[in-house]
Design a protein around this motif. Structure first.
Motif, short mmCIF file in Angstrom:
data_model
loop_
_atom_site.label_atom_id
_atom_site.label_comp_id
_atom_site.label_asym_id
_atom_site.label_seq_id
_atom_site.Cartn_x
_atom_site.Cartn_y
_atom_site.Cartn_z
N LEU A 7 0.84 -1.20 0.00
CA LEU A 7 0.00 0.00 0.00
C LEU A 7 0.87 1.24 0.00
O LEU A 7 1.65 1.47 0.93
CB LEU A 7 -0.90 0.02 1.24
N SER A 8 0.73 2.06 -1.04
CA SER A 8 1.41 3.34 -1.10
C SER A 8 0.37 4.44 -0.95
O SER A 8 -0.53 4.57 -1.79
CB SER A 8 2.17 3.50 -2.42
N ALA A 9 0.45 5.20 0.14
CA ALA A 9 -0.56 6.20 0.48
C ALA A 9 -0.16 7.58 -0.04
O ALA A 9 0.96 8.03 0.21
CB ALA A 9 -0.75 6.25 1.99
N PHE A 10 -1.08 8.24 -0.72
CA PHE A 10 -0.80 9.53 -1.35
C PHE A 10 -1.57 10.65 -0.63
O PHE A 10 -2.78 10.79 -0.82
CB PHE A 10 -1.19 9.48 -2.83
N PRO A 11 -0.88 11.45 0.17
CA PRO A 11 -1.56 12.53 0.90
C PRO A 11 -1.74 13.78 0.04
O PRO A 11 -1.01 14.02 -0.92
CB PRO A 11 -0.60 12.82 2.06
N LEU A 12 -2.72 14.58 0.43
CA LEU A 12 -2.83 15.93 -0.10
C LEU A 12 -1.63 16.76 0.35
O LEU A 12 -1.00 16.46 1.36
CB LEU A 12 -4.10 16.60 0.43
N THR A 13 -1.34 17.81 -0.41
CA THR A 13 -0.35 18.80 0.02
C THR A 13 -1.12 20.04 0.48
O THR A 13 -1.63 20.79 -0.36
CB THR A 13 0.60 19.18 -1.12
N PRO A 14 -1.26 20.25 1.77
CA PRO A 14 -2.08 21.38 2.24
C PRO A 14 -1.35 22.71 2.08
O PRO A 14 -0.22 22.88 2.53
CB PRO A 14 -2.30 21.05 3.72
N THR A 15 -2.01 23.65 1.42
CA THR A 15 -1.44 24.97 1.21
C THR A 15 -2.46 26.03 1.60
O THR A 15 -3.68 25.76 1.66
CB THR A 15 -1.02 25.20 -0.25
N ASP A 16 -1.98 27.25 1.84
CA ASP A 16 -2.88 28.36 2.14
C ASP A 16 -3.32 29.03 0.84
O ASP A 16 -3.00 28.56 -0.26
CB ASP A 16 -2.22 29.34 3.11
N ASP A 17 -4.05 30.12 0.98
CA ASP A 17 -4.60 30.79 -0.21
C ASP A 17 -3.52 31.40 -1.10
O ASP A 17 -3.78 31.73 -2.26
CB ASP A 17 -5.59 31.87 0.21
N ASP A 18 -2.32 31.55 -0.56
CA ASP A 18 -1.20 32.07 -1.35
C ASP A 18 -0.35 30.95 -1.95
O ASP A 18 0.70 31.21 -2.54
CB ASP A 18 -0.32 32.97 -0.49
N GLY A 19 -0.79 29.71 -1.77
CA GLY A 19 -0.04 28.58 -2.31
C GLY A 19 1.14 28.16 -1.48
O GLY A 19 1.98 27.37 -1.95
N GLU A 20 1.22 28.62 -0.24
CA GLU A 20 2.34 28.25 0.63
C GLU A 20 1.98 27.03 1.47
O GLU A 20 0.85 26.88 1.93
CB GLU A 20 2.72 29.42 1.55
N LEU A 21 2.95 26.18 1.67
CA LEU A 21 2.75 24.93 2.40
C LEU A 21 2.33 25.19 3.84
O LEU A 21 2.83 26.10 4.50
CB LEU A 21 4.05 24.12 2.39
N LYS A 22 1.41 24.34 4.34
CA LYS A 22 1.08 24.29 5.76
C LYS A 22 1.78 23.06 6.33
O LYS A 22 1.21 21.95 6.34
CB LYS A 22 -0.42 24.20 5.96
#
Length: 299
Positions: A7-22
């Motif tokens: 099983l290879s799990a693929f997470p979302l990449t959470p970013t803010d409204d400016d496209g910066e990583l959280k």
């Protein structure tokens, strides 16, 4: 070859409204995956929205992941880019940051020929110097890898696996038999398309590259283990619990649905990168309803 298996799990990449990583939220996603015992993490795949992120944000995402995972779960990093130069740079960066493997899709604006894709993969595989999985995702790239091209790529140093779309005719066993006859013995053939995971694994697929495992890793792991063990009854039972969610994945696209799941599970709200829109309230309620059977899955 064991990296591209299970099983290879693929997470979302959470970013803010400016496209910066959280980064803290990303690490919360990753901790769930590690705790569930996934066999690998597929960072910056299609579910991770790699095509919408700048190279700088992708590099920061990688470093936040490596810091969190700390070698506990193998890390596969998507390095697809419009140009070979950028993809090579991302591949080198992945190696230097401590990734275990690479996932490469042939992104393009101009349609690519087989020879152009071969040379692209040849260059990126050499730059990364890590085990690399061919990302055959015609739904997004509009490029389909034929068996002959997969076989040719499999002869390159470092190219050790392929991530296949679900076959239109449902003949997983036949497709795998044909590819195995043309590729090295240890070349790993896995599948994406979550609603076909049960059938792909029961037919002998090496890996489920899973969207849903990015947020629901425990029931995804249970389905994987049952199918890989050849326990068709258990795999069918768990897959049946997933069925309402699979229907929504097919209707709206798994990427959009995953953002709704994030909210339903009580994580900090995040929105997809524009121009992708969030699901409306009626659809959001349908996703919430689809999740209920999964709470009953014995993991």
């Amino acid at each position: 070859m064991t990296l591209f298996t299970g099983l290879s799990a693929f997470p979302l990449t959470p970013t803010d409204d400016d496209g910066e990583l959280k980064p803290e939220l990303l690490q919360r996603f990753l901790e769930r995956i590690v705790a569930a015992g996934a066999d690998s993490i597929g960072l910056l795949g299609s579910t991770g929205g790699y095509a919408y992120l700048t190279p700088e944000v992708r590099k920061r995402t990688l470093r936040a992941a490596v810091e969190c995972i700390a070698g506990r779960t193998p890390l596969i990093v998507g390095v697809g880019a419009l140009t070979t130069d950028v993809a090579e740079d991302l591949a080198r960066d992945a190696r230097e940051a401590g990734a275990d493997g690479l996932l490469l899709a042939p992104m393009s604006y101009q349609p690519l020929t087989d020879e152009e894709v071969f040379r692209h993969f040849e260059a990126v595989a050499a730059a990364g110097e890590l085990p690399l999985c061919i990302y055959n995702n015609p739904g997004t790239t509009k490029f389909t890898f034929g068996p002959d091209l997969i076989a040719r790529l499999a002869e390159l140093p470092n190219v050790t696996a392929v991530k296949m779309p679900l076959p239109a005719d449902g003949d997983y066993a036949g497709e795998m038999q044909r590819l195995r006859a043309m590729t090295p013995e240890d070349f790993a053939i896995g599948y994406s398309g979550d609603w076909g995971a049960k059938d792909a694994l029961l037919a002998g697929g090496a890996c489920w590259y899973s969207v849903v495992a990015g947020l629901l890793p425990e029931p995804a792991r249970a389905l994987t283990r049952a199918a890989l063990a050849g326990n068709a009854a258990d795999a069918e039972r768990i897959d049946h619990a997933f069925a309402p969610l699979w229907a929504l994945f097919r209707e709206f696209g798994s990427f959009r649905v995953m953002f709704a799941i994030t909210d339903i599970l009580g994580f900090e709200p995040i929105t997809p990168p524009r121009p992708i829109l969030t699901l409306d309230q009626a659809c959001h309620t349908r996703v919430e309803d689809a999740l209920r059977p999964l709470l009953q899955v014995v993991v």
